[in-house]
Write a protein that holds these residues in place. Structure first.
Motif, PDB file in Angstrom:
ATOM      1  N   THR A 117     -14.727  -1.588 -29.519  1.00 16.40           N
ATOM      2  CA  THR A 117     -14.565  -2.130 -28.169  1.00 16.40           C
ATOM      3  C   THR A 117     -13.530  -3.248 -28.134  1.00 16.40           C
ATOM      4  O   THR A 117     -12.702  -3.315 -27.217  1.00 16.40           O
ATOM      5  CB  THR A 117     -15.915  -2.643 -27.635  1.00 16.40           C
ATOM      6  N   LEU A 118     -13.579  -4.134 -29.120  1.00 15.21           N
ATOM      7  CA  LEU A 118     -12.614  -5.230 -29.177  1.00 15.21           C
ATOM      8  C   LEU A 118     -11.187  -4.695 -29.297  1.00 15.21           C
ATOM      9  O   LEU A 118     -10.267  -5.189 -28.630  1.00 15.21           O
ATOM     10  CB  LEU A 118     -12.931  -6.149 -30.354  1.00 15.21           C
ATOM     11  N   LYS A 119     -10.984  -3.685 -30.138  1.00 20.27           N
ATOM     12  CA  LYS A 119      -9.655  -3.082 -30.272  1.00 20.27           C
ATOM     13  C   LYS A 119      -9.194  -2.475 -28.958  1.00 20.27           C
ATOM     14  O   LYS A 119      -8.019  -2.601 -28.578  1.00 20.27           O
ATOM     15  CB  LYS A 119      -9.676  -2.015 -31.372  1.00 20.27           C
ATOM     16  N   LYS A 120     -10.102  -1.830 -28.253  1.00 20.30           N
ATOM     17  CA  LYS A 120      -9.741  -1.198 -26.981  1.00 20.30           C
ATOM     18  C   LYS A 120      -9.401  -2.251 -25.929  1.00 20.30           C
ATOM     19  O   LYS A 120      -8.434  -2.102 -25.165  1.00 20.30           O
ATOM     20  CB  LYS A 120     -10.877  -0.295 -26.489  1.00 20.30           C
ATOM     21  N   ILE A 121     -10.166  -3.327 -25.875  1.00 18.44           N
ATOM     22  CA  ILE A 121      -9.881  -4.405 -24.916  1.00 18.44           C
ATOM     23  C   ILE A 121      -8.509  -5.012 -25.195  1.00 18.44           C
ATOM     24  O   ILE A 121      -7.713  -5.239 -24.281  1.00 18.44           O
ATOM     25  CB  ILE A 121     -10.973  -5.492 -24.993  1.00 18.44           C
ATOM     26  N   ALA A 159      -6.018  -3.577 -26.660  1.00 14.11           N
ATOM     27  CA  ALA A 159      -4.999  -2.588 -26.315  1.00 14.11           C
ATOM     28  C   ALA A 159      -4.759  -2.548 -24.807  1.00 14.11           C
ATOM     29  O   ALA A 159      -3.613  -2.433 -24.348  1.00 14.11           O
ATOM     30  CB  ALA A 159      -5.411  -1.208 -26.829  1.00 14.11           C
ATOM     31  N   ILE A 160      -5.825  -2.658 -24.027  1.00 16.85           N
ATOM     32  CA  ILE A 160      -5.697  -2.669 -22.563  1.00 16.85           C
ATOM     33  C   ILE A 160      -4.930  -3.911 -22.114  1.00 16.85           C
ATOM     34  O   ILE A 160      -4.035  -3.831 -21.255  1.00 16.85           O
ATOM     35  CB  ILE A 160      -7.086  -2.608 -21.897  1.00 16.85           C
ATOM     36  N   ASN A 161      -5.271  -5.052 -22.682  1.00 12.32           N
ATOM     37  CA  ASN A 161      -4.568  -6.290 -22.331  1.00 12.32           C
ATOM     38  C   ASN A 161      -3.087  -6.209 -22.687  1.00 12.32           C
ATOM     39  O   ASN A 161      -2.220  -6.652 -21.916  1.00 12.32           O
ATOM     40  CB  ASN A 161      -5.210  -7.482 -23.033  1.00 12.32           C
ATOM     41  N   ASP A 162      -2.776  -5.650 -23.850  1.00 11.85           N
ATOM     42  CA  ASP A 162      -1.375  -5.493 -24.253  1.00 11.85           C
ATOM     43  C   ASP A 162      -0.640  -4.574 -23.280  1.00 11.85           C
ATOM     44  O   ASP A 162       0.503  -4.866 -22.869  1.00 11.85           O
ATOM     45  CB  ASP A 162      -1.284  -4.916 -25.669  1.00 11.85           C
ATOM     46  N   LEU A 163      -1.286  -3.460 -22.915  1.00 15.48           N
ATOM     47  CA  LEU A 163      -0.662  -2.517 -21.989  1.00 15.48           C
ATOM     48  C   LEU A 163      -0.441  -3.147 -20.618  1.00 15.48           C
ATOM     49  O   LEU A 163       0.583  -2.921 -19.971  1.00 15.48           O
ATOM     50  CB  LEU A 163      -1.524  -1.263 -21.864  1.00 15.48           C
ATOM     51  N   MET A 164      -1.405  -3.961 -20.168  1.00 15.85           N
ATOM     52  CA  MET A 164      -1.250  -4.610 -18.868  1.00 15.85           C
ATOM     53  C   MET A 164      -0.075  -5.584 -18.884  1.00 15.85           C
ATOM     54  O   MET A 164       0.709  -5.645 -17.936  1.00 15.85           O
ATOM     55  CB  MET A 164      -2.543  -5.332 -18.471  1.00 15.85           C
ATOM     56  N   ARG A 165       0.048  -6.345 -19.963  1.00 16.32           N
ATOM     57  CA  ARG A 165       1.184  -7.270 -20.069  1.00 16.32           C
ATOM     58  C   ARG A 165       2.520  -6.522 -20.080  1.00 16.32           C
ATOM     59  O   ARG A 165       3.479  -6.930 -19.430  1.00 16.32           O
ATOM     60  CB  ARG A 165       1.032  -8.129 -21.329  1.00 16.32           C
ATOM     61  N   GLU A 166       2.555  -5.400 -20.819  1.00 18.89           N
ATOM     62  CA  GLU A 166       3.775  -4.597 -20.855  1.00 18.89           C
ATOM     63  C   GLU A 166       4.098  -4.025 -19.467  1.00 18.89           C
ATOM     64  O   GLU A 166       5.261  -3.979 -19.060  1.00 18.89           O
ATOM     65  CB  GLU A 166       3.610  -3.456 -21.857  1.00 18.89           C
ATOM     66  N   THR A 167       3.059  -3.589 -18.762  1.00 19.04           N
ATOM     67  CA  THR A 167       3.253  -3.013 -17.432  1.00 19.04           C
ATOM     68  C   THR A 167       3.742  -4.069 -16.446  1.00 19.04           C
ATOM     69  O   THR A 167       4.599  -3.795 -15.594  1.00 19.04           O
ATOM     70  CB  THR A 167       1.936  -2.379 -16.936  1.00 19.04           C
ATOM     71  N   ILE A 168       3.184  -5.270 -16.539  1.00 16.53           N
ATOM     72  CA  ILE A 168       3.623  -6.367 -15.668  1.00 16.53           C
ATOM     73  C   ILE A 168       5.107  -6.660 -15.897  1.00 16.53           C
ATOM     74  O   ILE A 168       5.893  -6.808 -14.947  1.00 16.53           O
ATOM     75  CB  ILE A 168       2.765  -7.617 -15.913  1.00 16.53           C
ATOM     76  N   THR A 169       5.509  -6.715 -17.155  1.00 18.59           N
ATOM     77  CA  THR A 169       6.918  -6.977 -17.484  1.00 18.59           C
ATOM     78  C   THR A 169       7.819  -5.863 -16.959  1.00 18.59           C
ATOM     79  O   THR A 169       8.873  -6.116 -16.360  1.00 18.59           O
ATOM     80  CB  THR A 169       7.087  -7.117 -19.012  1.00 18.59           C
ATOM     81  N   TYR A 170       7.384  -4.611 -17.166  1.00 21.42           N
ATOM     82  CA  TYR A 170       8.171  -3.459 -16.719  1.00 21.42           C
ATOM     83  C   TYR A 170       8.267  -3.426 -15.193  1.00 21.42           C
ATOM     84  O   TYR A 170       9.347  -3.219 -14.620  1.00 21.42           O
ATOM     85  CB  TYR A 170       7.528  -2.176 -17.236  1.00 21.42           C
ATOM     86  N   LEU A 214      -4.373  -2.419 -10.455  1.00 17.31           N
ATOM     87  CA  LEU A 214      -4.224  -1.048 -10.945  1.00 17.31           C
ATOM     88  C   LEU A 214      -5.014  -0.826 -12.233  1.00 17.31           C
ATOM     89  O   LEU A 214      -5.369   0.311 -12.562  1.00 17.31           O
ATOM     90  CB  LEU A 214      -2.739  -0.723 -11.178  1.00 17.31           C
ATOM     91  N   PHE A 215      -5.285  -1.892 -12.957  1.00 25.64           N
ATOM     92  CA  PHE A 215      -6.043  -1.782 -14.201  1.00 25.64           C
ATOM     93  C   PHE A 215      -7.549  -1.939 -13.975  1.00 25.64           C
ATOM     94  O   PHE A 215      -8.333  -1.765 -14.899  1.00 25.64           O
ATOM     95  CB  PHE A 215      -5.555  -2.835 -15.212  1.00 25.64           C
ATOM     96  N   GLU A 216      -7.953  -2.269 -12.764  1.00 19.25           N
ATOM     97  CA  GLU A 216      -9.376  -2.438 -12.472  1.00 19.25           C
ATOM     98  C   GLU A 216     -10.035  -1.140 -12.049  1.00 19.25           C
ATOM     99  O   GLU A 216     -11.245  -0.977 -12.208  1.00 19.25           O
ATOM    100  CB  GLU A 216      -9.571  -3.473 -11.349  1.00 19.25           C
ATOM    101  N   GLN A 217      -9.257  -0.223 -11.476  1.00 15.16           N
ATOM    102  CA  GLN A 217      -9.809   1.009 -10.938  1.00 15.16           C
ATOM    103  C   GLN A 217      -9.092   2.210 -11.545  1.00 15.16           C
ATOM    104  O   GLN A 217      -7.915   2.132 -11.882  1.00 15.16           O
ATOM    105  CB  GLN A 217      -9.616   1.045  -9.410  1.00 15.16           C
ATOM    106  N   PRO A 218      -9.798   3.335 -11.676  1.00 11.80           N
ATOM    107  CA  PRO A 218      -9.132   4.541 -12.179  1.00 11.80           C
ATOM    108  C   PRO A 218      -8.144   5.113 -11.156  1.00 11.80           C
ATOM    109  O   PRO A 218      -7.316   5.943 -11.495  1.00 11.80           O
ATOM    110  CB  PRO A 218     -10.288   5.510 -12.432  1.00 11.80           C
TER     111      PRO A 218
END
Length: 219
Positions: free
Chosen positions: A158-162, A164-175, A193-197
């Motif tokens: 779970t920690l690894k997944k969290i 990974a999600i945080n990293d992806l969100m930061r990358e998406t914000i930058t992009y 966008l990361f709160e809902q499917p």
């Protein structure tokens, strides 16, 4: 500690679908059987009074003051709830929710996101075997170690997944900041966008990201 446990055969999850907003309450039906491949593997206790007494016994154990580690207590309450099998349907799912609520209450989880079902499903043969060993041989050590390993592996996953999600969100914000027009881009929009499917206009309006017409244009 043994006074809290049922001396019943092993308890297994039911496989029926759990209906939303189920108001069936405590199981009142007689002749309840849990089967596997047409073989009866467990007969839960019957009678609403008996079931309620056992649930009260479980509640007392959960809240009792003693030196039992909270994670060991988690393993015990999981077994006991499975053995009582108090509802006509959805016992497995309810028990897994109970696990999470217990960990939150004990301050071991800040957020109810530990998905123990993943570990149990991936090791279901061992899960059933360990449950049966408790009932037939009083092998609590084997069962408790199995559940402790599940908590450990699930927490790491779970920690690894969290992360990974945080990293992806930061990358998406930058992009998004680089690609979207300035009038459309907002950090709050990307976070939503990361709160809902999926996302719809109402979500943006409720979060004060934009008014309805503007939100529609954003999406």
């Amino acid at each position: 500690m043994s006074g809290y446990f049922l001396s019943q055969q092993d308890a297994r999850w039911d496989k029926k679908s759990f209906q939303q907003e189920n108001n069936a309450g405590i199981r009142k039906t007689t002749g309840t059987r849990i089967t596997s491949k047409d073989k009866i593997i467990y007969t839960p206790p019957e009678g609403e009074t008996i079931i309620r007494d056992l649930l009260k016994n479980l509640e007392d154990f959960i809240h009792s003051e003693n030196d039992i580690d909270d994670l060991i207590r988690l393993a015990v309450l999981h077994y006991q709830f499975e053995a009582i099998h108090p509802f006509p349907d959805g016992n497995g799912r309810t028990g897994r929710v109970l696990n999470i609520l217990y960990l939150v209450e004990k301050g071991l989880l800040d957020t109810p996101i530990l998905y123990l079902s993943k570990y149990i499903i991936e090791n279901k043969n061992q899960y059933y075997k360990k449950l049966r060993a408790v009932t037939e041989k009083q092998d609590w050590e084997g069962w408790i170690l199995f559940m402790l390993k599940g908590v450990e592996e699930t927490a790491i996953h779970t920690l690894k997944k969290i992360n990974a999600i945080n990293d992806l969100m930061r990358e998406t914000i930058t992009y998004a900041k680089a690609q979207l027009p300035s009038r459309v881009y907002s950090k709050e929009l990307i976070e939503l966008l990361f709160e809902q499917p999926y996302c719809k206009v109402k979500f943006l309006v409720d979060k004060d990201v934009a008014k309805r017409q503007t939100a529609a244009e954003y999406l």
